[in-house]
Motif scaffolding. Structure first.
Motif, PDB file in Angstrom:
ATOM      1  N   ASP A   1       4.155  -3.054   8.837  1.00 18.00           N
ATOM      2  CA  ASP A   1       3.270  -1.945   9.185  1.00 18.00           C
ATOM      3  C   ASP A   1       3.405  -0.874   8.086  1.00 18.00           C
ATOM      4  OD1 ASP A   1       2.070   0.367  10.173  1.00 18.00           O
ATOM      5  OD2 ASP A   1       2.682  -0.026  12.244  1.00 18.00           O
ATOM      6  N   PHE A   2       2.510  -0.962   7.090  1.00 15.85           N
ATOM      7  CA  PHE A   2       2.622  -0.067   5.936  1.00 15.85           C
ATOM      8  C   PHE A   2       2.282   1.385   6.280  1.00 15.85           C
ATOM      9  CE2 PHE A   2       2.456  -4.002   3.448  1.00 15.85           C
ATOM     10  CZ  PHE A   2       3.436  -3.728   2.510  1.00 15.85           C
ATOM     11  N   ASP A   3       1.320   1.579   7.148  1.00 17.95           N
ATOM     12  CA  ASP A   3       0.921   2.955   7.465  1.00 17.95           C
ATOM     13  C   ASP A   3       2.098   3.723   8.069  1.00 17.95           C
ATOM     14  OD1 ASP A   3      -1.583   2.492   6.479  1.00 17.95           O
ATOM     15  OD2 ASP A   3      -2.399   1.873   8.422  1.00 17.95           O
ATOM     16  N   GLU A   4       2.812   3.032   8.956  1.00 17.70           N
ATOM     17  CA  GLU A   4       3.980   3.656   9.568  1.00 17.70           C
ATOM     18  C   GLU A   4       5.058   3.920   8.505  1.00 17.70           C
ATOM     19  OE1 GLU A   4       5.758   1.868  13.276  1.00 17.70           O
ATOM     20  OE2 GLU A   4       7.433   1.615  11.862  1.00 17.70           O
ATOM     21  N   ALA A   5       5.292   2.929   7.659  1.00 20.34           N
ATOM     22  CA  ALA A   5       6.317   3.076   6.619  1.00 20.34           C
ATOM     23  C   ALA A   5       5.974   4.240   5.699  1.00 20.34           C
ATOM     24  CB  ALA A   5       6.447   1.783   5.829  1.00 20.34           C
ATOM     25  N   MET A   6       4.688   4.390   5.383  1.00 19.57           N
ATOM     26  CA  MET A   6       4.277   5.489   4.493  1.00 19.57           C
ATOM     27  C   MET A   6       4.497   6.840   5.168  1.00 19.57           C
ATOM     28  SD  MET A   6       1.013   4.266   2.266  1.00 19.57           S
ATOM     29  CE  MET A   6       0.300   2.967   3.217  1.00 19.57           C
TER      30      MET A   6
END
Lengths: 279, 470
Positions: A249-254
């Motif tokens: 989950d890239f959005d969360e990681a960002m």
């Protein structure tokens, strides 16, 4: 205390150091990371292993000067010591069953991508590398990549060197032209890795991403490095740092990665002023 | 002489003052008060208190020394059984251990054994100038993994018997949970340092920055000439609830929050490690760790701090004293509440808005207590439709940990249970692998400092027996 055996400035914001840490050098593998503290009371920061020399007992780190701690580290010279250096942590990059691989690095992430490319090269794999930078001044490690890649493509955002554009353009072209990669491995800014994954997913090319979240202990105690992977909570320090890119989950990681952006900025300004005062 | 019915009060910093500083809450007995408290001890024949102590300190004997003002003599008696008296005197749950068995406690308040232990240890640390009686080396080498309470105890006991002990610590400083977990205001780090220094004087080597399972494996320790290994690597990865919104910014595991504050000293103005200075904090969980997190949040300047716990005050697993201290300092208790979702800020018009992804509230559901579970604790039952949102900008999850996988994954022949805890023989701490012993949270899952110390002690005895045979 751990001695800085060698220091090399790769570009105005990126520095390379060889640190004498024989126990770490003995075990380190591409894809793993270390945690260091520059001084007493210093912050613990994770840095991915950029190389190692088992005989000399040194571990190579390459870091971008982004916050207070990396600024303090960059102020150290050859022969100086840093307070703590622990590792190797995390799991090594998996190489089993891979014959042909495309390594996609972005910015300082190329420093971490290099030992991975070298590892595959040593194993006799066909290695294609795509490395991207904002501009020519920020280019690092081109010769080293050339030496371990069958094919190397250098990209710059502004076209001041190599091809102009983002790393996903040549990656897509390669896949479409029929390069059958067993795996794409990408290391760089989160946003870049997100787009690499978006590029490979339609073709179903297995894609590994190397995550570098905020961490404290790095040994599976604090939980600060947690990510959502395949809908489950994973810890980059013990489960990673490599993960299946399709599941992250890239959005969360960002969002999580800039939790301390303000603090970092203040620390940087404070240290900047300190150094100004000293000089 | 009639027994004074109540324990002598422990002087403490006033609640509202201490709630804003990191200095120790309890200030300790004076010599005069210590002697008076010691005189409450009947020195009864059957000594039930000793059985109540996981490391079997000769309690009435040390208290008798305190009565006569021989504080160093008292210390010598305690240190025969305990390697960390200044720590135990502060963090042991005496009310469920030694003091719960005290004969005086049948009619009155029990003797303040913990307070006396603390007094004696502090007196020794402040006054002792002599030399320790060092043991004759016996030529055997033992490795200890982890420098928390179980590891330090095991190392201390073995070193006093003449073993050459090396303790391997993953972090940059020794002490384990005593330095990263338990806050300064409950256990000053200076005290842990002193205890570690004492062990060093007994010849214990401490190697920091070595992660067993990564830097070195257990098998490599044997190759390096260690004849036995004790694993006291502690509890592992923090648990989360698995509810929506748990990865928003402003949500910490208690381990992370406390590590930032304690180990990395993020509470100091000049700290290099950041920590969120939240206004309204919710701590989920009801154990000692939850209390530590809540009280730390207050000291970091929070305007409101609440504990969210799904059962009632009676079921709180934390020590009563910790709960009382937290309440006095202003921590609120939202009992019979269970979180169902954490809500975050989202500005759809500006994706670069820094506040995006930050916690704004926690949605909880009311609970009622139902039938007792297998442990006899009444189960919380959610009341349908009773959800509501509490405004918070920080949530700390203090709901336990799961064992760390690093050693298990790299040590062949080491058996673990289905939770990942290392399996040991209870009487010896012996694992399934020859020469390898284990104890503390790595075996039991999250428990107390003194239980870990008891396990370290048991294992030290067993290692001594094992190596004496060879």
């Amino acid at each position: 205390m751990y001695k800085i055996v060698k220091k090399r400035v790769l570009n105005p914001t990126v520095t390379m150091m060889d640190i004498y840490a024989p126990l770490v050098a003995k075990k380190a593998e591409a894809g793993q990371f270390i945690i260091l503290r520059v001084n007493n009371d210093g912050e613990r920061i994770p840095l991915t292993v950029a190389g190692y020399d088992r005989v000399a007992g040194t571990v190579k780190i390459i870091f971008q000067i982004v916050g207070g701690t990396t600024m303090l580290l960059n102020a150290k010279e050859e022969g100086d010591y840093i307070q703590d250096f622990v590792g190797p942590l995390g799991c090594a990059t998996k190489t089993d069953g891979i014959k042909k691989v495309c390594i996609v690095g972005g910015g300082v992430g190329c420093a971490i991508a290099l030992p991975v490319a070298q590892k595959f090269h040593e194993l006799g794999c066909e290695v294609h590398s795509i490395i991207g930078f904002r501009n020519k001044d920020l280019l690092i490690l081109e010769d080293e990549f050339k030496a371990c890649s069958t094919k190397l493509t250098v990209m710059t955002d502004d076209g001041s060197y190599g091809r102009q554009g983002v790393v996903t353009a040549p990656l897509k072209e390669a896949i479409e032209s029929g390069e059958n990669y067993d795996e794409v491995i990408t290391i760089g800014p989160l946003i870049m890795m997100k787009f690499v994954v978006a590029a490979t997913k339609p073709y179903g090319v297995p894609t590994t991403v190397s995550m570098n979240p905020i961490m404290i202990d790095g040994t599976g105690m604090c939980g600060g490095c947690r990510l959502t992977v395949g809908g489950k909570t994973k810890f980059a320090c013990v489960d990673g740092p490599d993960f299946n890119g399709f599941e992250v989950d890239f959005d969360e990681a960002m969002a999580r990665s800039d939790a301390y952006a303000e603090f970092e900025q203040k620390a940087r300004e404070k240290n900047c002023n300190l150094f100004k005062g000293a000089k | 002489m009639a027994i004074q019915p109540k324990k002598h009060e422990m002087p403490v910093q006033p609640a509202l003052v201490r709630a804003r500083n990191f200095e120790e809450v309890a200030l300790g007995y004076s010599e005069k008060v210590a002697v008076a408290e010691a005189q409450r001890c009947l020195n009864c024949k059957n000594k039930p208190c000793v059985e109540g102590c996981p490391v079997n300190v000769a309690i009435p004997d040390f208290i008798s020394k305190v009565k006569t003002g021989d504080f160093e003599g008292a210390y010598q008696i305690i240190s025969e059984s305990s390697s960390l008296p200044a720590v135990c005197g502060r963090v042991c749950p005496q009310e469920t251990q030694c003091e719960s068995k005290c004969t005086v406690g049948i009619k009155f308040e029990p003797v303040g054994i913990g307070r006396l232990e603390r007094f004696v240890a502090d007196w020794h640390n402040a006054h002792f100038k002599g030399k320790l009686a060092l043991p004759t080396p016996n030529g055997h080498k033992v490795a200890v993994v982890g420098s928390g309470p179980s590891g330090l105890t095991c190392a201390g006991d073995l070193a006093k018997k003449g073993y050459k002990v090396t303790v391997f610590e993953a972090l940059h400083v020794a002490g384990g949970v005593l330095v990263y977990g338990i806050p300064e205001f409950r256990l000053p780090k200076e005290i842990v340092e002193k205890e570690v220094e004492t062990l060093k004087k007994y010849g214990v080597d401490i190697e920091t920055n070595v992660v067993i399972g990564k830097t070195l494996t257990v098998d490599e320790l044997f190759e390096d000439g260690y004849e036995a290994v004790f694993i006291g690597s502690g509890a592992g990865l923090p648990r989360f609830m698995g509810i929506k919104g748990e990865s928003l910014k402003g949500i910490y595991s208690a381990n992370e929050f406390l590590t930032r504050a304690n180990l990395m000293k993020a509470y100091r103005a000049d700290a290099q490690t950041p920590i969120l200075r939240a206004k309204n904090v919710a701590v989920v969980g009801g154990g000692n760790v939850a209390m530590d997190a809540a009280r730390t949040a207050l000291r970091l300047g929070a305007e409101s701090v609440r504990i969210i716990y799904r059962r009632s005050m009676e079921e709180l697993p934390a020590r009563k004293e910790e709960v009382e201290h937290a309440e006095e300092e202003g921590v609120k208790f939202d009992i019979l509440r269970n979180p169902v979702e954490i809500i975050g800020y989202n500005n759809p018009n500006d994706r670069r808005d820094r506040k995006n992804g930050c916690v704004t509230g926690i949605k909880v559901i009311k609970c009622e207590l139902g039938e007792p579970d297998e442990k006899g604790r009444r189960k919380p039952v959610e009341v349908a439709g009773s959800e509501y949102v509490i405004d918070v900008d920080c949530v700390i999850m203090a709901i336990g940990t799961s064992p760390n996988p690093l050693i298990k994954n790299t040590t062949e022949g080491l058996e673990v249970n289905r939770h990942g805890g290392i399996i040991v023989e209870e009487d010896t701490g012996k694992t399934s692998k020859d020469g390898v012993y284990a104890g503390g949270d790595a075996v039991t899952g999250a428990a107390t400092v003194i239980l870990a110390m008891g396990a370290g002690k048991t294992a030290a005895k067993a290692i001594d027996t094992y190596l004496s045979k060879n």
